[in-house]
Design a protein around this motif. Structure first.
Motif, PDB file in Angstrom:
ATOM      1  N   THR A  20      -0.179   1.992 -14.402  1.00  0.00           N
ATOM      2  CA  THR A  20       1.077   1.723 -15.105  1.00  0.00           C
ATOM      3  C   THR A  20       0.927   0.549 -16.058  1.00  0.00           C
ATOM      4  O   THR A  20       1.386   0.602 -17.206  1.00  0.00           O
ATOM      5  CB  THR A  20       2.199   1.431 -14.090  1.00  0.00           C
ATOM      6  N   LEU A  21       0.275  -0.529 -15.569  1.00  0.00           N
ATOM      7  CA  LEU A  21       0.059  -1.685 -16.435  1.00  0.00           C
ATOM      8  C   LEU A  21      -0.808  -1.322 -17.633  1.00  0.00           C
ATOM      9  O   LEU A  21      -0.576  -1.787 -18.761  1.00  0.00           O
ATOM     10  CB  LEU A  21      -0.584  -2.823 -15.638  1.00  0.00           C
ATOM     11  N   GLY A  22      -1.822  -0.471 -17.376  1.00  0.00           N
ATOM     12  CA  GLY A  22      -2.675  -0.050 -18.474  1.00  0.00           C
ATOM     13  C   GLY A  22      -1.914   0.740 -19.518  1.00  0.00           C
ATOM     14  O   GLY A  22      -2.064   0.510 -20.724  1.00  0.00           O
ATOM     15  N   LEU A  23      -1.071   1.674 -19.043  1.00  0.00           N
ATOM     16  CA  LEU A  23      -0.281   2.477 -19.977  1.00  0.00           C
ATOM     17  C   LEU A  23       0.709   1.608 -20.744  1.00  0.00           C
ATOM     18  O   LEU A  23       0.928   1.808 -21.952  1.00  0.00           O
ATOM     19  CB  LEU A  23       0.461   3.587 -19.227  1.00  0.00           C
ATOM     20  N   LEU A  24       1.317   0.647 -20.044  1.00  0.00           N
ATOM     21  CA  LEU A  24       2.256  -0.255 -20.717  1.00  0.00           C
ATOM     22  C   LEU A  24       1.542  -1.102 -21.767  1.00  0.00           C
ATOM     23  O   LEU A  24       2.088  -1.354 -22.847  1.00  0.00           O
ATOM     24  CB  LEU A  24       2.951  -1.152 -19.691  1.00  0.00           C
ATOM     25  N   THR A  25       0.312  -1.528 -21.436  1.00  0.00           N
ATOM     26  CA  THR A  25      -0.458  -2.306 -22.405  1.00  0.00           C
ATOM     27  C   THR A  25      -0.800  -1.479 -23.634  1.00  0.00           C
ATOM     28  O   THR A  25      -0.667  -1.937 -24.769  1.00  0.00           O
ATOM     29  CB  THR A  25      -1.752  -2.829 -21.754  1.00  0.00           C
ATOM     30  N   VAL A  26      -1.234  -0.229 -23.385  1.00  0.00           N
ATOM     31  CA  VAL A  26      -1.547   0.661 -24.498  1.00  0.00           C
ATOM     32  C   VAL A  26      -0.307   0.901 -25.348  1.00  0.00           C
ATOM     33  O   VAL A  26      -0.356   0.854 -26.590  1.00  0.00           O
ATOM     34  CB  VAL A  26      -2.115   1.997 -23.974  1.00  0.00           C
ATOM     35  N   TYR A  27       0.824   1.139 -24.672  1.00  0.00           N
ATOM     36  CA  TYR A  27       2.058   1.388 -25.425  1.00  0.00           C
ATOM     37  C   TYR A  27       2.454   0.154 -26.230  1.00  0.00           C
ATOM     38  O   TYR A  27       2.865   0.261 -27.394  1.00  0.00           O
ATOM     39  CB  TYR A  27       3.190   1.776 -24.477  1.00  0.00           C
ATOM     40  N   TYR A  28       2.313  -1.020 -25.616  1.00  0.00           N
ATOM     41  CA  TYR A  28       2.691  -2.250 -26.330  1.00  0.00           C
ATOM     42  C   TYR A  28       1.827  -2.439 -27.575  1.00  0.00           C
ATOM     43  O   TYR A  28       2.337  -2.721 -28.665  1.00  0.00           O
ATOM     44  CB  TYR A  28       2.534  -3.451 -25.404  1.00  0.00           C
ATOM     45  N   LEU A  29       0.507  -2.277 -27.398  1.00  0.00           N
ATOM     46  CA  LEU A  29      -0.383  -2.459 -28.541  1.00  0.00           C
ATOM     47  C   LEU A  29      -0.113  -1.432 -29.632  1.00  0.00           C
ATOM     48  O   LEU A  29      -0.117  -1.748 -30.825  1.00  0.00           O
ATOM     49  CB  LEU A  29      -1.842  -2.372 -28.084  1.00  0.00           C
ATOM     50  N   ALA A  30       0.123  -0.173 -29.209  1.00  0.00           N
ATOM     51  CA  ALA A  30       0.386   0.874 -30.195  1.00  0.00           C
ATOM     52  C   ALA A  30       1.723   0.659 -30.891  1.00  0.00           C
ATOM     53  O   ALA A  30       1.854   0.865 -32.106  1.00  0.00           O
ATOM     54  CB  ALA A  30       0.359   2.243 -29.522  1.00  0.00           C
ATOM     55  N   SER A  31       2.722   0.232 -30.136  1.00  0.00           N
ATOM     56  CA  SER A  31       4.054   0.069 -30.721  1.00  0.00           C
ATOM     57  C   SER A  31       4.143  -1.154 -31.623  1.00  0.00           C
ATOM     58  O   SER A  31       5.061  -1.253 -32.442  1.00  0.00           O
ATOM     59  CB  SER A  31       5.107  -0.028 -29.615  1.00  0.00           C
ATOM     60  N   ARG A  32       3.215  -2.093 -31.496  1.00  0.00           N
ATOM     61  CA  ARG A  32       3.236  -3.269 -32.361  1.00  0.00           C
ATOM     62  C   ARG A  32       3.107  -2.897 -33.832  1.00  0.00           C
ATOM     63  O   ARG A  32       3.557  -3.623 -34.717  1.00  0.00           O
ATOM     64  CB  ARG A  32       2.100  -4.231 -31.990  1.00  0.00           C
ATOM     65  N   SER A  33       2.472  -1.757 -34.088  1.00  0.00           N
ATOM     66  CA  SER A  33       2.267  -1.347 -35.478  1.00  0.00           C
ATOM     67  C   SER A  33       3.432  -0.523 -36.016  1.00  0.00           C
ATOM     68  O   SER A  33       3.398  -0.112 -37.176  1.00  0.00           O
ATOM     69  CB  SER A  33       0.968  -0.554 -35.603  1.00  0.00           C
ATOM     70  N   LEU A  34       4.454  -0.261 -35.206  1.00  0.00           N
ATOM     71  CA  LEU A  34       5.640   0.404 -35.731  1.00  0.00           C
ATOM     72  C   LEU A  34       6.311  -0.527 -36.739  1.00  0.00           C
ATOM     73  O   LEU A  34       6.614  -1.676 -36.425  1.00  0.00           O
ATOM     74  CB  LEU A  34       6.619   0.752 -34.610  1.00  0.00           C
ATOM     75  N   PRO A  35       6.539  -0.070 -37.957  1.00  0.00           N
ATOM     76  CA  PRO A  35       7.085  -0.974 -38.975  1.00  0.00           C
ATOM     77  C   PRO A  35       8.544  -1.332 -38.719  1.00  0.00           C
ATOM     78  O   PRO A  35       9.321  -0.525 -38.209  1.00  0.00           O
ATOM     79  CB  PRO A  35       6.940  -0.165 -40.274  1.00  0.00           C
ATOM     80  N   ASP A  36       8.876  -2.564 -39.063  1.00  0.00           N
ATOM     81  CA  ASP A  36      10.257  -3.020 -39.035  1.00  0.00           C
ATOM     82  C   ASP A  36      10.823  -2.815 -40.430  1.00  0.00           C
ATOM     83  O   ASP A  36      10.404  -3.474 -41.384  1.00  0.00           O
ATOM     84  CB  ASP A  36      10.292  -4.505 -38.638  1.00  0.00           C
ATOM     85  N   TYR A  37      11.779  -1.900 -40.560  1.00  0.00           N
ATOM     86  CA  TYR A  37      12.323  -1.575 -41.874  1.00  0.00           C
ATOM     87  C   TYR A  37      13.438  -2.528 -42.311  1.00  0.00           C
ATOM     88  O   TYR A  37      13.864  -2.473 -43.460  1.00  0.00           O
ATOM     89  CB  TYR A  37      12.880  -0.145 -41.880  1.00  0.00           C
ATOM     90  N   ASP A  38      13.918  -3.352 -41.406  1.00  0.00           N
ATOM     91  CA  ASP A  38      15.063  -4.227 -41.710  1.00  0.00           C
ATOM     92  C   ASP A  38      14.606  -5.679 -41.632  1.00  0.00           C
ATOM     93  O   ASP A  38      14.642  -6.302 -40.578  1.00  0.00           O
ATOM     94  CB  ASP A  38      16.195  -3.962 -40.715  1.00  0.00           C
ATOM     95  N   LYS A  39      14.150  -6.217 -42.756  1.00  0.00           N
ATOM     96  CA  LYS A  39      13.591  -7.564 -42.735  1.00  0.00           C
ATOM     97  C   LYS A  39      13.528  -8.116 -44.150  1.00  0.00           C
ATOM     98  O   LYS A  39      13.706  -7.397 -45.142  1.00  0.00           O
ATOM     99  CB  LYS A  39      12.191  -7.550 -42.124  1.00  0.00           C
ATOM    100  N   THR A  40      13.256  -9.394 -44.240  1.00  0.00           N
ATOM    101  CA  THR A  40      12.989 -10.064 -45.511  1.00  0.00           C
ATOM    102  C   THR A  40      11.638 -10.738 -45.394  1.00  0.00           C
ATOM    103  O   THR A  40      11.356 -11.422 -44.409  1.00  0.00           O
ATOM    104  CB  THR A  40      14.066 -11.112 -45.825  1.00  0.00           C
ATOM    105  N   ARG A  41      10.776 -10.501 -46.369  1.00  0.00           N
ATOM    106  CA  ARG A  41       9.438 -11.084 -46.328  1.00  0.00           C
ATOM    107  C   ARG A  41       9.068 -11.623 -47.687  1.00  0.00           C
ATOM    108  O   ARG A  41       9.282 -10.975 -48.725  1.00  0.00           O
ATOM    109  CB  ARG A  41       8.413 -10.037 -45.902  1.00  0.00           C
ATOM    110  N   ALA A  42       8.510 -12.823 -47.683  1.00  0.00           N
ATOM    111  CA  ALA A  42       8.016 -13.436 -48.920  1.00  0.00           C
ATOM    112  C   ALA A  42       6.613 -12.898 -49.202  1.00  0.00           C
ATOM    113  O   ALA A  42       5.749 -12.917 -48.323  1.00  0.00           O
ATOM    114  CB  ALA A  42       7.983 -14.947 -48.780  1.00  0.00           C
ATOM    115  N   VAL A  43       6.403 -12.389 -50.420  1.00  0.00           N
ATOM    116  CA  VAL A  43       5.111 -11.839 -50.808  1.00  0.00           C
ATOM    117  C   VAL A  43       4.733 -12.372 -52.183  1.00  0.00           C
ATOM    118  O   VAL A  43       5.593 -12.628 -53.029  1.00  0.00           O
ATOM    119  CB  VAL A  43       5.136 -10.299 -50.838  1.00  0.00           C
ATOM    120  N   ALA A  44       3.447 -12.542 -52.369  1.00  0.00           N
ATOM    121  CA  ALA A  44       2.955 -12.958 -53.682  1.00  0.00           C
ATOM    122  C   ALA A  44       2.619 -11.727 -54.508  1.00  0.00           C
ATOM    123  O   ALA A  44       2.327 -10.658 -53.968  1.00  0.00           O
ATOM    124  CB  ALA A  44       1.708 -13.835 -53.510  1.00  0.00           C
TER     125      ALA A  44
END
Length: 820
Positions: A20-44
């Motif tokens: 379970t911990l392994g699956l949760l870790t995999v899910y956490y790492l994979a879900s980190r790359s889900l984009p946040d569409y509602d944000k403000t970011r400074a870019v050059a």
């Protein structure tokens, strides 16, 4: 015993906790790359603030104060949703897949290195006009801004696949975008395969006159007979090599029958119930998850443009602006020629030319391979083009000893301005300006269908090679490269490309059918992508005096097969309603019941009906019976139905019924005999795979659309999360086209179809609609990975509106890219 039970319980509990911990870790790492569409970011790298409004379907509406910023925003949005796909496309065209996938992609890398598409793309950057170079640079900056954000904030490396296939992610370059278009050219080009197959079939047939039966010319004026391939290139093989069992991993070169295809048609105001022009378009490509298409809207200085983009490319390739709409279909222009080059037996660094021996142009190239030693290639070019590997495209079967094969292809240009054409088209104000923009287009050749507020048009775009009238094979088979008449003589002027503007009938369209009949060498092609769908399209277009957006949608989704309507009466003529009723449970009775079902069928390839499966299995078994004894192992190359061939056989055109006689048997079989036996073959196959009850069969069970993840799609267990399967109607020859794989064990799996559908109505432009076959996101944990695919499967669409308030009202987020 109690102690043992306690320890087993503890061990099981511990294992479950660890899992379970392994699956949760995999899910956490994979879900980190889900984009946040509602944000403000400074870019050059921007000149002003950019807003990316994601509507309810996650389609980005990019609002910017300059074109440069709009392209920056598109690059950023593409990288948010499709970074892995973009990376895979770039590595493919660079020939660098083996660095992360190991030895299984060496063949693919070898082919792409020899074609040298990426080098040609790099040289083509300077050939673009200033506006396009600016767009390429801004787009690359947007992609790199997202990559930088991923690295700074540890956003799961950008996509789950990067955890499985770890490799440094280089910044995006302007040349990468041009290279993606060149890669698409390879995927859409099928003339090379046709040349090789025609040559192999010529070598494999005892009676070469039968070549025109199996590979007939498209209906229309004929051409002079071709010479036998053996007389063109003495010493070639027999053409009967056993076929490859599997396509090379990630090989972008299409199998025969799976190159580009599409539908597009337009009606002017006189044929429109609303009084506005109409356009429908659905390009056909291999079905993948995610789709190659990505929907987007750009706010440019010339106005808004919305439609289908390709991740990696800064342009709306198919769509509309406020004044113009455009669609693309594969033209099937013969833009590839294979040449057989004679190598100097006394000096293998030389090949024969019309002026004597000449040195190959060479360059060394190293393919680095994960977990294996690198491979060093010697790339060679002749005056005709790059030398191809004998091991691919079955070239070893048509290339004699002491010779090599080279490829002449319009996409092999270092001055490729196709990107300039794509960017210019978005800024065109009317049909004439759209046609003018197409002059810069090089490859892949397309039929460009256009509408503005009052005019419709179709124009073939792409470089047309100029051939000598004395070309020995007329570009239909490989030809000796040292004969001057077989070599290309430059290119034809753009004005000679077929063009249809404001036709008298008020309707123009293309289903990859033959569009013009001109004598060689001013012809377009001898091999076309359709001889069947166009029949149904013509009937639907002529069946109504005026059309609407909904009638165009109905035509896009039409599933009636003209091939079935034509062929079934021919092959079943002597079988229907003959003889006495057979006893229940016998093969004869089963055959009679199948014929009864087909007799009452209207040819609609509906997923819920049994008749399409019976018909498709019968035709497949029939064609195999007709050609197996003549072609031997080569018969496996004809894994899709050839309706013109079967029609010729059963109409006995020029004695084509000879195919029905099995040469290895003493008896003389008739075409009725073969049809009967083939139907029995089909029914046995159906019973083994789908059951014995004919009435309960469903075409959709066999004709499932498989949108396969190109890398993870065959990984056990994981494939159930990344692949998308859907029961679908349609078939190889319906307007709602879904081409079957043709390969066992699931020959009717739908693998090639309309990844995008769009219908545009200029009486009310915001009532235009579009959809893709999967979803906007390439992340399989995202709800937008397959949400549009559900609509696509049901024949539904989403609004294609430029209404900013509508986009904001139902948005799933607004990304603001601001200057630091």
């Amino acid at each position: 015993m109690a102690t043992l039970f306690r320890w087993l319980f503890r061990a099981t509990t511990a294992a479950l906790v660890v899992l379970t911990l392994g699956l949760l870790t995999v899910y956490y790492l994979a879900s980190r790359s889900l984009p946040d569409y509602d944000k403000t970011r400074a870019v050059a790298g921007t000149t002003a603030d950019i807003e990316i409004v994601r509507d309810n379907n996650s389609i980005p509406h990019i609002f910017a104060y300059s074109d440069r910023d709009a392209f920056f925003g598109l690059g950023y949005a593409h990288a948010q949703d499709r970074l892995w796909q973009m990376t895979l496309l770039r590595r493919t065209v660079q020939g660098r897949l083996s660095e992360i996938f190991g030895t299984r992609t060496v063949d693919t890398d070898t082919l792409l290195r020899r074609l040298d598409l990426y080098t040609l793309a790099s040289r083509s950057v300077e050939a673009q006009d200033p506006a396009t170079r600016d767009a390429l640079e801004a787009y690359a900056a947007g992609v790199n801004a997202r990559i930088e954000e991923i690295n700074e904030r540890s956003l799961g490396r950008g996509a789950p696949e990067f955890f499985l296939f770890n490799a440094p992610l280089a910044p995006w370059q302007p040349a990468d975008s041009i290279a993606v278009l060149k890669l698409l050219s390879l995927q859409l080009s099928g003339q090379l395969n046709e040349e090789v197959l025609r040559a192999r079939t010529s070598l494999g047939l005892d009676d070469d006159s039968r070549l025109s039966d199996l590979l007939p010319d498209m209906p229309g004026d004929g051409i002079a007979a071709l010479p036998e391939y053996a007389s063109l290139v003495p010493g070639a093989g027999t053409g009967s090599k056993l076929p490859e069992t599997q396509h090379a991993f990630l090989d972008p070169a299409p199998r025969r029958g799976l190159a580009g295809a599409s539908n597009a048609w337009a009606a002017d105001a006189s044929r429109s119930a609303s009084g506005g022009t109409l356009l429908a378009n659905d390009p056909h490509l291999p079905l993948t998850a995610p789709s190659i298409w990505y929907l987007a809207r750009l706010q440019l200085q010339s106005g808004s443009v919305i439609g289908a983009t390709i991740p990696g490319v800064p342009a709306v390739m198919i769509g509309r602006s406020e004044r113009l709409a455009w669609g693309l279909t594969s033209s099937y222009l013969d833009d590839q020629d294979l040449h057989i080059e004679e190598v100097n037996p006394d000096n293998t660094e030389q090949y024969r030319t019309p002026d004597g021996w000449a040195e190959f142009r060479t360059r060394r190239s190293i393919i680095n391979i994960k977990d294996a030693a690198p491979v060093t290639l010697t790339l060679r070019w002749t005056e005709n083009g790059p030398v191809l590997p004998r091991s691919q495209f079955d070239l070893d079967e048509v290339t004699p000893p002491g010779h090599v094969a080279s490829l002449a292809w319009t996409a092999l240009s270092a001055q490729d301005t196709s990107m300039t054409a794509a960017v210019s088209l978005m800024n065109a104000n009317n049909v004439r300006e759209g046609i003018a923009a197409g002059e810069d287009y090089v490859a892949p050749s397309q039929n460009l269908t256009l509408i503005d507020s009052d005019t419709i048009a179709l124009k073939l775009i792409g470089t047309m090679p100029r051939r000598d009238p004395g070309h020995q094979s007329r570009g239909r088979m490989p030809s000796p490269g040292w004969i001057e008449a077989n070599r290309w003589q430059g290119k034809l002027p753009y004005a000679s490309n077929p063009e249809f503007v404001a036709p008298a009938g008020g309707i123009v369209g293309n289903t990859n059918n033959k569009i013009i009949d001109r004598p060689f060498p001013n012809h377009v092609s001898y091999d076309w992508g359709d001889s069947q769908r166009v029949q149904r399209w013509r009937a639907l277009m002529q069946g109504r005096e005026v059309h609407t957006r909904d009638s165009f949608i109905e035509a896009q989704l039409d599933t009636v097969s003209p091939a079935a309507r034509t062929l079934l009466p021919l092959i079943g003529a002597d079988l229907w309603f003959t003889g006495e009723a057979a006893p229940a449970g016998t093969p004869e009775r089963r055959r009679q019941r199948a014929l009864e079902l087909l007799a009452d069928w209207n040819g609609e390839m509906n997923e819920h009906m049994p008749e399409p499966l019976i018909y498709a299995a019968w035709l497949r078994a029939l064609q195999q019976r007709l050609i197996q004894d003549d072609l031997g192992p080569l018969a496996a190359e004809f894994d899709h139905i050839e309706p013109l061939f079967i029609e010729r056989v059963y109409r006995d055109v020029n004695g084509a019924s000879d195919w029905c006689d099995i040469r290895r048997s003493a008896a003389v079989e008739t075409c009725s005999d073969i049809a009967r036996v083939a139907l029995d073959d089909a029914l046995v196959w159906i019973s083994e795979n789908y059951g014995t009850s004919l009435e309960s069969l469903r075409w959709g069970d066999a004709h499932q659309a498989l949108h396969e993840h190109q890398v993870l799609g065959e990984v056990p267990l994981l494939r159930y999360f990344v692949n998308i399967r859907q029961s679908t109607s349609g078939g190889d020859f319906t307007l709602q086209r879904g081409v079957s794989s043709g390969q066992d064990p699931a020959p009717f799996t739908n693998v090639h179809g309309a990844g995008y559908r769009g219908v545009y109505d200029f009486a009310d432009p915001d009532s235009s609609v579009f959809v893709t076959s999967t979803g906007q996101s390439g992340h399989f944990l995202s709800r937008h990975y397959d949400d549009l695919g559900q609509l696509w499967r049901r024949g539904e669409y989403v609004p294609m509106s430029l209404d900013e308030d509508l986009a904001r009202a139902a948005s799933v987020g607004v990304t603001r890219l601001v200057k630091p």
